[in-house]
Design an enzyme around this catalytic site. Structure first.
Site, PDB file in Angstrom:
ATOM      1  N   GLU A  54      26.315  70.432  44.394  1.00  0.00           N
ATOM      2  CA  GLU A  54      26.582  71.059  43.097  1.00  0.00           C
ATOM      3  C   GLU A  54      28.035  70.938  42.650  1.00  0.00           C
ATOM      4  OE1 GLU A  54      22.906  72.744  44.836  1.00  0.00           O
ATOM      5  OE2 GLU A  54      24.943  72.427  45.599  1.00  0.00           O
ATOM      6  N   PHE A  79      23.577  78.565  43.070  1.00  0.00           N
ATOM      7  CA  PHE A  79      24.347  77.360  43.391  1.00  0.00           C
ATOM      8  C   PHE A  79      25.252  76.935  42.222  1.00  0.00           C
ATOM      9  CE2 PHE A  79      20.129  76.599  45.648  1.00  0.00           C
ATOM     10  CZ  PHE A  79      20.514  77.348  46.748  1.00  0.00           C
ATOM     11  N   HIS A 105      16.464  80.460  37.836  1.00  0.00           N
ATOM     12  CA  HIS A 105      16.148  81.278  39.016  1.00  0.00           C
ATOM     13  C   HIS A 105      17.202  82.361  39.260  1.00  0.00           C
ATOM     14  CE1 HIS A 105      13.528  77.858  39.472  1.00  0.00           C
ATOM     15  NE2 HIS A 105      12.888  78.440  40.466  1.00  0.00           N
ATOM     16  N   ARG A 163      12.823  82.640  36.494  1.00  0.00           N
ATOM     17  CA  ARG A 163      11.644  81.978  37.044  1.00  0.00           C
ATOM     18  C   ARG A 163      10.346  82.656  36.601  1.00  0.00           C
ATOM     19  NH1 ARG A 163      10.398  81.860  43.564  1.00  0.00           N
ATOM     20  NH2 ARG A 163       8.523  80.578  43.531  1.00  0.00           N
TER      21      ARG A 163
END
Length: 313
Positions: A54, A79, A105, A163
Site C-alpha cells: 500500500e 491499510f 471495509h 462492506r
C-alpha cells in the site's frame, strides 16, 4: 427499500464515470473486495494492481498525479489510512496532490474479519493531515455522487466506504442534492439534533421515528463531508434545538463526534452526546451482534438523544 453496500456504489461509480472522466484506478490486490474490479473489467488499460504494498501504491499514485492525471487508489481502510499513513501524509498530503483514496471495509461492520481489519481510527488519522478532504457517504447513491464530486475537486480526498449493505435512501429522495462540504437535513425537529455520518445515518432516522412515538421531535442531519465540516449548518441546528447527538461507525476519539464538538464549542456550546466506538478494538462476529455490543443501534441513538435533552439548561 433496496439495500446496497457503499463499496458497491463506489465500484459502480468508477465504472460509469470512467466513460465521462479521464482517471486511472489502482488497487492493492483487493479489487474483488473493494469493487474496483468492475472498473478493471471495463477499462483494463487504466487499471493497475500494485499488489500488497500500500505504501508503494500511494507513491505511484503521487507520481501519476504529478503528471496531471487523477488516480483513485483503493484498499481496506485499515491499510489505506493505517499502513500507508506516512506515504499519504508526506507524499500526497504535503505536496497537496490530486489523489483520491477510496478506502473500503471501514468500521465495525467488516464483521467476521475482526479487530485487525475493523478500522475505527481512519477518520481521526485523515483529519490530522492538512488539506485532506474526507467524505463518508450514507448509501450507495451518495457514494456515486461523492466519487464524482471528488473527481471535480482539486486536492487529496479520502472517501470512506463500508462492506455491509445499507438502505439506499437518497435514491428515493427526489430533492436530494450532494454538495461537497454541505450537510443535508433529512428530517425537521425541535427538541434535539441527531447528526450522523456514513453507516449510522439510516439508524439515526430510525431513532427519530422511535423518539416521535414518545412525543420527542428530532431533527436528523446527514454530514457526509467530515472535513471540511459544515459548521454553519451544525451551528444553526444546535441553536434551534439546544442539544446534539453525533453518530458514527468510528472511534469517538478524534472522529466525527470530536469534530462536531470542536466546532460547536467555538460557535454554539450546547450539550453533545456522542455515539460511536468507545476507545476499544473491534472483535469478530456477525454484524447485528457487533452493533449491539458496541452500542451502534437506533436504540442507542434514541437513548442518547433523551440524555442530551435532559442536559439542557
Amino acid at each position: 427499500m433496496e439495500k446496497i453496500a457503499t463499496r458497491e456504489g463506489y465500484g459502480k461509480a468508477l465504472a460509469e464515470l470512467g466513460e465521462k472522466y479521464d482517471f486511472v484506478v489502482m488497487d492493492a490486490d483487493l479489487a474483488a473486495a473493494t469493487k474496483t474490479g468492475v472498473f478493471k473489467k471495463k477499462f483494463p488499460e487504466r487499471f493497475f494492481d500494485c499488489g500488497i504494498a500500500e505504501g508503494n501504491m500511494m507513491g505511484v499514485a503521487a507520481g501519476i498525479a504529478a503528471t496531471g492525471k487523477i488516480p483513485f487508489v483503493s484498499s481496506f481502510a485499515m491499510f489505506a489510512a493505517g499502513r500507508a499513513y506516512e506515504q499519504v501524509r508526506n507524499i500526497i498530503g504535503y505536496p497537496h496532490l490530486n489523489v483520491k483514496i477510496g478506502a473500503t471495509h471501514a468500521g465495525i461492520t467488516v464483521g467476521e474479519d475482526g479487530a485487525t481489519h475493523q478500522c475505527n481510527e481512519d477518520i481521526a488519522l485523515m483529519r490530522t493531515i492538512p488539506g485532506m478532504t474526507i467524505i463518508n457517504p450514507a448509501d450507495a447513491n451518495e457514494a456515486k455522487a461523492a466519487v464524482e464530486a471528488a473527481i471535480n475537486f482539486e486536492g487529496p480526498v479520502y472517501l470512506r466506504f463500508g462492506r455491509f449493505a445499507v438502505p439506499n435512501m437518497t435514491a428515493e429522495m427526489p430533492d436530494y442534492k450532494f454538495e461537497l462540504g454541505k450537510g443535508v437535513v433529512y428530517k425537521e425537529g425541535k427538541d434535539v439534533t441527531i447528526t450522523a455520518t456514513g453507516f449510522m445515518v439510516h439508524l439515526a432516522l430510525e431513532a427519530a421515528e422511535m423518539l416521535e412515538k414518545e412525543g420527542i421531535s428530532a431533527k436528523v442531519v446527514n454530514i457526509h463531508t467530515i472535513k471540511p465540516l459544515d459548521t454553519e449548518l451544525l451551528t444553526k441546528c444546535a441553536q434551534e434545538t439546544g442539544a446534539v447527538v453525533t453518530a458514527e461507525e468510528h472511534s469517538v476519539i478524534g472522529g466525527f463526534g470530536a469534530a462536531v464538538c470542536e466546532a460547536l464549542c467555538e460557535s454554539c456550546p450546547v450539550p453533545v452526546v456522542r455515539v460511536g466506538v468507545n476507545d476499544s478494538y473491534g472483535r469478530s462476529g456477525k454484524v447485528p451482534e457487533l452493533l449491539e455490543i458496541y452500542g451502534l443501534t437506533a436504540q442507542n441513538i434514541a437513548d442518547s438523544a433523551k440524555r442530551a435533552i435532559s442536559m439542557k439548561k
